[in-house]
Design a protein around this motif. Structure first.
Motif, short mmCIF file in Angstrom:
data_model
loop_
_atom_site.label_atom_id
_atom_site.label_comp_id
_atom_site.label_asym_id
_atom_site.label_seq_id
_atom_site.Cartn_x
_atom_site.Cartn_y
_atom_site.Cartn_z
N ALA A 77 -3.50 6.40 -9.48
CA ALA A 77 -4.17 5.56 -8.49
C ALA A 77 -3.30 5.40 -7.25
N GLU A 78 -3.95 5.16 -6.12
CA GLU A 78 -3.27 4.89 -4.86
C GLU A 78 -3.96 3.72 -4.18
N LEU A 79 -3.21 2.99 -3.38
CA LEU A 79 -3.76 1.90 -2.58
C LEU A 79 -3.55 2.24 -1.12
N ILE A 80 -4.66 2.35 -0.39
CA ILE A 80 -4.62 2.77 1.02
C ILE A 80 -5.00 1.58 1.90
N GLY A 81 -4.07 1.18 2.74
CA GLY A 81 -4.34 0.07 3.65
C GLY A 81 -5.17 0.51 4.84
N CYS A 82 -5.90 -0.43 5.42
CA CYS A 82 -6.75 -0.10 6.57
C CYS A 82 -6.95 -1.30 7.47
N GLY A 83 -7.17 -1.02 8.75
CA GLY A 83 -7.56 -2.06 9.69
C GLY A 83 -9.06 -2.27 9.70
N ARG A 108 -12.31 -9.95 4.93
CA ARG A 108 -11.67 -8.85 5.69
C ARG A 108 -11.06 -7.86 4.71
N ILE A 109 -11.45 -6.59 4.81
CA ILE A 109 -10.93 -5.55 3.93
C ILE A 109 -9.54 -5.16 4.39
N SER A 110 -8.59 -5.21 3.47
CA SER A 110 -7.22 -4.83 3.82
C SER A 110 -6.79 -3.52 3.18
N ALA A 111 -7.45 -3.12 2.12
CA ALA A 111 -7.05 -1.89 1.44
C ALA A 111 -8.16 -1.42 0.51
N THR A 147 0.84 -1.19 0.00
CA THR A 147 0.00 0.00 0.00
C THR A 147 0.88 1.25 0.00
N ASP A 148 0.29 2.34 -0.43
CA ASP A 148 1.01 3.61 -0.41
C ASP A 148 1.05 4.18 1.00
N ILE A 149 -0.06 4.08 1.72
CA ILE A 149 -0.15 4.45 3.12
C ILE A 149 -1.11 3.48 3.79
N ALA A 150 -1.14 3.48 5.12
CA ALA A 150 -2.08 2.63 5.85
C ALA A 150 -2.52 3.34 7.11
N VAL A 151 -3.81 3.18 7.45
CA VAL A 151 -4.37 3.77 8.67
C VAL A 151 -5.21 2.73 9.39
N ASP A 152 -5.50 3.01 10.64
CA ASP A 152 -6.36 2.10 11.39
C ASP A 152 -7.78 2.07 10.82
N VAL A 153 -8.36 3.25 10.67
CA VAL A 153 -9.75 3.35 10.20
C VAL A 153 -9.78 4.24 8.97
N LEU A 154 -10.23 3.67 7.87
CA LEU A 154 -10.40 4.41 6.62
C LEU A 154 -11.89 4.65 6.42
N ILE A 155 -12.24 5.86 6.03
CA ILE A 155 -13.65 6.24 5.85
C ILE A 155 -13.83 6.74 4.43
N ILE A 156 -14.84 6.20 3.75
CA ILE A 156 -15.16 6.66 2.39
C ILE A 156 -16.36 7.59 2.48
#
Length: 483
Positions: free
Chosen positions: A198-204, A185-188, A19-28
């Motif tokens: 495009a970017e790939l954002i990782g998430c918990g 389980r969503i990982s990104a 991933t380019d970055i990763a966060v605990d909680v990603l919100i769309i």
């Protein structure tokens, strides 16, 4: 399913690559739901990021009147308004004719006061109670709003709170692809920029706060064909990604034929009247000058009633007293400033503006006046006796029925966790607002005014908090997402 602009809401399983970055909680989505989810997740100690498809966050929140029903708030207590969660839950369930998820309705009602109090006291949102009028189905003065009663002000204050909390919002970033493992389980999340990069954002954990599908003509035709030709008064970004991702993930989806309509959108200006012009004693006639419905059952179900009239239009008739009360709503003031609301001193002038026979309209007005005096029963079942009869000069506006936003969506539990069709729960997927199943039941008649924003802010807070706690208690590899 492909959007009209060619983008695809897709799910990819076990996709390789960092991933380019990763966060605990990603919100769309950076509307009311996304902002509340972000504030709650951040307060819980998680790292949080919001991705928003528009260059400037707007969405359904900005297009609303910004009023949120809640029961038992500190603001109500200070204003001397007696209200309880039981009353609000009862209103939500009754309006939907017992066909919504009663457990969620009761839970959201119970959490409404803590949510409004939290936003007002912790995040300084300038709420006050709205006690000048009640919407159909409200048994108490449930509504809370910002000073202008304008959704754009509500969203601006929420975005300011998010910024003050230190949460980043990435704009012009359209969520396109969910990456998950075989368990779901969503990982990104893959996002796409306007220039094609495009970017790939990782998430918990992932919170879907991207509203419904009202801006997608193919989905509207599929689920609510009766509104496929109606004016769409919502945000064009509501393209149904949450539902399409949910279908691919095997999620439970419910009430897809449900929507909020509006029977007071002025044409051709396309702004909506403050509904107090009806609740305070106004009524609607067709091109012939004849009433055709019980206007005060609700503005949502009134939309389709108008669309079945000649030319799909009606005329809302009210007076200065109604007008003065309705002007508390920003959109009503906006329509008045545009010249969308007319004035007529006599029945003859009013009939001329409508283009109907004076005798027919005069009889309609006389009948309504007799109903207000208790001398005549309304054949449509409306009680006019609770408000004074209209007095000249008459106010009027030409209106059509419109689709505001859809109410069907992903089934969630009391924490906003998305449920699976097989009875299970998605491992780390949450939803709220228009992405989740609403409280309106299966159709348009179940929408209680303000319940869309109620679901947005309340489920947003609950989902953000639950998502954060889940991630913070998970294993390091789950917390880091795909990164």
């Amino acid at each position: 399913m492909t959007r009209k602009d060619g983008a695809i809401a897709n799910v990819v399983r076990n996709a390789p690559g960092p991933t380019d970055i990763a966060v605990d909680v990603l919100i769309i989505g950076a509307g009311a739901c996304g902002c509340c989810a972000a504030l709650a997740a951040k307060e819980s100690g998680a790292s949080v990021l919001i991705v928003e498809r528009d260059a400037t966050p707007s969405g359904s929140t900005s297009l609303s009147s910004g009023m949120i029903p809640a029961a038992g708030t500190a603001l109500q207590e200070a204003a001397g308004i007696a209200d309880t969660a039981e009353l609000l839950a009862g209103d939500l369930i009754a309006k939907a004719k017992d066909k919504n998820n009663a457990a969620i309705a009761r839970h959201v009602a119970a959490e409404s006061a803590p949510t409004i109090d939290w936003l007002a006291e912790t995040h300084n949102l300038p709420f006050s109670t709205v006690d000048t009028f009640r919407y159909p189905g409200h048994s108490a003065y449930h509504m809370h709003g910002v000073p202008s009663l304008d959704g754009s002000e509500l969203l601006a204050t929420l975005l300011s709170a998010v910024t003050d909390a230190g949460v980043d919002i990435v704009t012009s970033a359209r969520a396109k692809t969910l990456v998950c493992d075989e368990s779901g389980r969503i990982s990104a999340v893959g996002v796409e920029r306007p220039d094609g990069s495009a970017e790939l954002i990782g998430c918990g954990a992932l919170v879907l706060a991207c509203n419904g599908y009202g801006g997608n003509p193919q989905m509207v035709e599929r689920f609510i064909p009766q509104m496929s030709k109606a004016h769409y008064h919502g945000h064009q970004g509501n393209q149904g990604e949450a539902v399409r991702w949910g279908e691919q993930l095997g999620c439970r989806i419910a009430d897809m034929g449900s929507y909020q309509g509006h029977g007071g959108v002025v044409t051709p200006q396309m702004v909506h009247l403050g509904w107090a012009c009806v609740t305070e004693g106004g009524f609607q006639v067709n091109n012939k000058g004849e009433r055709f419905s019980h206007e005060n059952e609700g503005y949502s179900e009134q939309a389709i009633k108008i669309l079945t009239q000649p030319d799909g239009i009606a005329w809302t008739i009210f007076d200065e007293r109604c007008h003065d009360i309705a002007k508390s709503v920003h959109s009503h003031r906006e329509g008045d400033a545009m010249g969308a609301i007319g004035s007529a001193q006599t029945v003859a002038a009013l009939a001329k503006a409508i283009g109907c026979k004076e005798a027919v309209l005069a009889q309609t007005l006389a009948d309504v006046e007799a109903m207000a005096a208790g001398q005549l029963d309304d054949p449509f079942g409306r009680d006019f006796t609770t408000r004074p009869a209209l007095q000249p000069p008459y106010r009027f506006a030409k209106v059509t029925g419109a689709l505001f936003h859809t109410q069907g969506g992903l089934e969630v539990n009391e924490e906003g966790r998305v449920l699976l069709a097989d009875g299970g729960v998605c491992p780390n997927l949450f939803a709220g607002g228009g992405a989740a199943r609403g409280l309106s039941g299966p159709s348009d008649w179940g929408y209680l005014s303000g319940s869309g924003l109620l679901m947005a802010v309340t489920l947003g807070r609950l989902a953000g908090s639950a998502a954060a706690h889940q991630v913070l208690q998970s294993t390091p590899d789950q917390r880091a997402g795909a990164g």
